[in-house]
Design a protein around this motif. Structure first.
Motif, PDB file in Angstrom:
ATOM      1  N   VAL A   1      52.701  45.084  47.647  1.00 25.64           N
ATOM      2  CA  VAL A   1      52.483  45.711  48.951  1.00 25.64           C
ATOM      3  C   VAL A   1      52.127  44.684  50.028  1.00 25.64           C
ATOM      4  N   ARG A   2      51.741  43.475  49.608  1.00 28.05           N
ATOM      5  CA  ARG A   2      51.429  42.421  50.576  1.00 28.05           C
ATOM      6  C   ARG A   2      51.597  41.062  49.905  1.00 28.05           C
ATOM      7  N   GLY A   3      52.062  40.073  50.647  1.00 25.63           N
ATOM      8  CA  GLY A   3      52.137  38.722  50.126  1.00 25.63           C
ATOM      9  C   GLY A   3      53.469  38.339  49.514  1.00 25.63           C
ATOM     10  N   GLU A   4      54.554  38.948  49.990  1.00 32.48           N
ATOM     11  CA  GLU A   4      55.896  38.658  49.464  1.00 32.48           C
ATOM     12  C   GLU A   4      56.225  37.162  49.481  1.00 32.48           C
ATOM     13  N   THR A   5      55.758  36.468  50.527  1.00 30.37           N
ATOM     14  CA  THR A   5      56.155  35.065  50.674  1.00 30.37           C
ATOM     15  C   THR A   5      55.067  34.060  50.290  1.00 30.37           C
ATOM     16  N   GLY A   6      53.883  34.551  49.960  1.00 24.50           N
ATOM     17  CA  GLY A   6      52.807  33.623  49.620  1.00 24.50           C
ATOM     18  C   GLY A   6      52.397  33.718  48.168  1.00 24.50           C
ATOM     19  N   ARG A   7      51.428  32.894  47.785  1.00 27.04           N
ATOM     20  CA  ARG A   7      50.932  32.928  46.408  1.00 27.04           C
ATOM     21  C   ARG A   7      49.935  34.056  46.189  1.00 27.04           C
ATOM     22  N   GLU A   8      49.281  34.463  47.264  1.00 27.55           N
ATOM     23  CA  GLU A   8      48.318  35.565  47.154  1.00 27.55           C
ATOM     24  C   GLU A   8      49.059  36.867  47.424  1.00 27.55           C
ATOM     25  N   LYS A   9      49.059  37.724  46.424  1.00 27.03           N
ATOM     26  CA  LYS A   9      49.796  38.983  46.526  1.00 27.03           C
ATOM     27  C   LYS A   9      48.880  40.158  46.212  1.00 27.03           C
ATOM     28  N   ASP A  10      49.175  41.293  46.829  1.00 25.95           N
ATOM     29  CA  ASP A  10      48.475  42.535  46.513  1.00 25.95           C
ATOM     30  C   ASP A  10      49.484  43.446  45.830  1.00 25.95           C
ATOM     31  N   LEU A  11      49.132  43.888  44.633  1.00 28.43           N
ATOM     32  CA  LEU A  11      50.019  44.770  43.869  1.00 28.43           C
ATOM     33  C   LEU A  11      49.455  46.174  43.866  1.00 28.43           C
ATOM     34  N   LEU A  12      50.335  47.155  43.953  1.00 30.77           N
ATOM     35  CA  LEU A  12      49.923  48.548  43.843  1.00 30.77           C
ATOM     36  C   LEU A  12      50.388  49.071  42.494  1.00 30.77           C
ATOM     37  N   VAL A  13      49.420  49.553  41.699  1.00 31.72           N
ATOM     38  CA  VAL A  13      49.710  50.090  40.371  1.00 31.72           C
ATOM     39  C   VAL A  13      49.550  51.598  40.450  1.00 31.72           C
ATOM     40  N   LYS A  14      50.630  52.318  40.132  1.00 32.04           N
ATOM     41  CA  LYS A  14      50.575  53.781  40.232  1.00 32.04           C
ATOM     42  C   LYS A  14      50.376  54.418  38.863  1.00 32.04           C
ATOM     43  N   GLY A  15      49.582  55.490  38.846  1.00 29.20           N
ATOM     44  CA  GLY A  15      49.424  56.287  37.638  1.00 29.20           C
ATOM     45  C   GLY A  15      48.349  55.839  36.669  1.00 29.20           C
ATOM     46  N   LEU A  16      47.578  54.820  37.031  1.00 26.70           N
ATOM     47  CA  LEU A  16      46.481  54.365  36.163  1.00 26.70           C
ATOM     48  C   LEU A  16      45.183  54.322  36.954  1.00 26.70           C
ATOM     49  N   SER A  17      44.059  54.428  36.251  1.00 28.03           N
ATOM     50  CA  SER A  17      42.755  54.293  36.906  1.00 28.03           C
ATOM     51  C   SER A  17      42.335  52.823  36.852  1.00 28.03           C
ATOM     52  N   VAL A  18      41.310  52.477  37.624  1.00 28.79           N
ATOM     53  CA  VAL A  18      40.777  51.115  37.623  1.00 28.79           C
ATOM     54  C   VAL A  18      40.374  50.720  36.201  1.00 28.79           C
ATOM     55  N   GLU A  19      39.707  51.649  35.505  1.00 24.49           N
ATOM     56  CA  GLU A  19      39.261  51.360  34.125  1.00 24.49           C
ATOM     57  C   GLU A  19      40.432  51.059  33.198  1.00 24.49           C
ATOM     58  N   GLU A  20      41.500  51.854  33.311  1.00 22.22           N
ATOM     59  CA  GLU A  20      42.674  51.650  32.464  1.00 22.22           C
ATOM     60  C   GLU A  20      43.323  50.281  32.736  1.00 22.22           C
ATOM     61  N   VAL A  21      43.416  49.930  34.030  1.00 25.03           N
ATOM     62  CA  VAL A  21      43.999  48.650  34.401  1.00 25.03           C
ATOM     63  C   VAL A  21      43.160  47.504  33.843  1.00 25.03           C
ATOM     64  N   LYS A  22      41.838  47.585  34.011  1.00 26.79           N
ATOM     65  CA  LYS A  22      40.942  46.532  33.496  1.00 26.79           C
ATOM     66  C   LYS A  22      41.104  46.370  31.992  1.00 26.79           C
TER      67      LYS A  22
END
Length: 95
Positions: free
Chosen positions: A69-90
């Motif tokens: 969702v952000r950072g297409e051209t840089g090394r720092e990127k923001d990813l959006l993960v759909k369908g999971l909770s923070v706990e599940e991702v961790k």
């Protein structure tokens, strides 16, 4: 200190710092200073190859829909993960 992961109305926001051209794709751990998850990606940063690899790697790792969702051209990127909770991702990331 886990500010690299946030719950949003659209899903889980994952803040990452990518190191392209690595030997293999891997989650390296947490960069406390940047407040981002360190990720090594084998693909080079040309013609969006590293971005495609990041999305593919995280989709497979988390078993969920992932988009940049952000950072297409840089090394720092923001990813959006759909369908999971923070706990599940961790849990899936092992952090």
């Amino acid at each position: 200190m886990r500010k690299f992961i946030k719950e949003t109305k659209d899903g889980v926001l994952l803040l990452i710092h990518v190191q392209p051209k690595a030997k293999k794709n891997a989650v390296e751990g947490i960069d406390e200073w940047r407040g981002r998850l360190k990720v090594r990606i084998a693909a080079p940063p040309v013609e969006g190859k590293a971005n495609k690899e990041v999305v593919k790697f995280f989709s497979k790792l988390l078993g969920a829909e992932v988009s940049i969702v952000r950072g297409e051209t840089g090394r720092e990127k923001d990813l959006l993960v759909k369908g999971l909770s923070v706990e599940e991702v961790k849990k899936k990331l092992g952090v």
